[in-house]
Design an enzyme around this catalytic site. Structure first.
Site, PDB file in Angstrom:
ATOM      1  N   ALA A  60     -30.850  30.820 -19.893  1.00 28.93           N
ATOM      2  CA  ALA A  60     -31.128  31.778 -20.964  1.00 28.93           C
ATOM      3  C   ALA A  60     -30.032  31.643 -22.018  1.00 28.93           C
ATOM      4  O   ALA A  60     -28.847  31.789 -21.713  1.00 28.93           O
ATOM      5  CB  ALA A  60     -31.160  33.198 -20.405  1.00 28.93           C
ATOM      6  N   VAL A  86     -26.338  31.063 -17.943  1.00 28.58           N
ATOM      7  CA  VAL A  86     -26.102  31.360 -19.353  1.00 28.58           C
ATOM      8  C   VAL A  86     -25.928  30.061 -20.144  1.00 28.58           C
ATOM      9  O   VAL A  86     -25.068  29.235 -19.830  1.00 28.58           O
ATOM     10  CB  VAL A  86     -24.867  32.255 -19.530  1.00 28.58           C
ATOM     11  N   LYS A  87     -26.759  29.906 -21.160  1.00 23.49           N
ATOM     12  CA  LYS A  87     -26.781  28.682 -21.959  1.00 23.49           C
ATOM     13  C   LYS A  87     -25.878  28.868 -23.181  1.00 23.49           C
ATOM     14  O   LYS A  87     -26.088  29.770 -23.994  1.00 23.49           O
ATOM     15  CB  LYS A  87     -28.221  28.394 -22.368  1.00 23.49           C
ATOM     16  N   ILE A  88     -24.873  28.002 -23.296  1.00 24.20           N
ATOM     17  CA  ILE A  88     -23.829  28.122 -24.320  1.00 24.20           C
ATOM     18  C   ILE A  88     -23.816  26.873 -25.201  1.00 24.20           C
ATOM     19  O   ILE A  88     -23.870  25.752 -24.683  1.00 24.20           O
ATOM     20  CB  ILE A  88     -22.447  28.262 -23.643  1.00 24.20           C
TER      21      ILE A  88
END
Length: 219
Positions: A60, A86-88
């Site tokens: 996400a 968590v997509k960074i």
């Protein structure tokens, strides 16, 4: 090799899950918009729905590009479900955020990787996954498979546990080539996964088997 599907379409995710080979899902704001998912609460609810369909690994993506904003968004996303990764983005504050989330035990996927140096930085910061974009590199005539090979060599040299997630997969050939050179994960559309099923000799062989069976059965 892990198989992820790159979509926010629930029907496609369910179809891939039912196939029995799906290990996760990757999404981004563009994919959410494509499905008509708008508004913060609707997006969060959609992530929850995706998590209900799959066993693990739902990437996400944060929208913020500053450290504080990424931390705030990332913590909120991670709190939705333990399956969330968590997509960074690969930017300076993104590296800081990767380090922060790593120290908190929150899994991360560093996206928009286009060089081995970027992948090395992300791994040093503790990213769970790095996502080199094959299709986009192919579009500009760059050596996308060479990039995967370089990242594999670097990670193996130093024992990094960060997994190489081959992203922007366009077809089944991409998947096979990435498997040959050691990518840990692929993510692409359902069509690229289903394409692995296809071979004309299989179709012809099955048709012949069925015809022979019908003949033997007197049909």
């Amino acid at each position: 090799m892990k198989f992820f599907i790159d979509t926010a379409n629930l029907a496609q995710i369910k179809e891939a899950q039912d196939l029995g080979v799906l290990d996760g899902v990757t999404t981004n704001p563009s994919l959410m918009a494509k499905e008509g998912i708008t508004g913060e609460e609707n997006v969060l609810n959609h992530y929850r729905a995706i998590c209900d369909l799959v066993d693990d690994n739902v990437s996400a993506e944060v929208i913020s590009t500053d450290f504080e904003g990424m931390v705030k968004e990332g913590e909120a996303l991670a709190a939705l479900n333990p399956k969330i990764v968590v997509k960074i983005p690969m930017i300076k504050d993104g590296i800081k955020a990767l380090k922060y989330f790593s120290s908190k035990g929150i899994r991360t996927n560093c996206t928009l990787i286009f060089s081995a140096g970027q992948a090395l930085l992300a791994a040093k910061a503790g990213a769970s996954y790095v996502s080199p974009f094959l299709g986009r590199l192919d579009d500009i005539g760059a050596d996308s498979f060479g990039l995967i090979e370089d990242i594999r060599l670097i990670f193996d040299n130093y024992g990094y546990e960060t997994e190489i997630l081959a992203a922007s997969i366009r077809n089944s050939v991409h998947i096979v080539e990435c498997a040959k050179i050691g990518a840990d994960v692929m993510t692409g559309p359902l069509s690229s996964i289903m394409g692995l099923l296809k071979h004309p000799l299989t179709d012809n062989g099955l048709a012949q088997f069925l015809a022979d069976h019908a003949k033997a059965a007197g049909k």
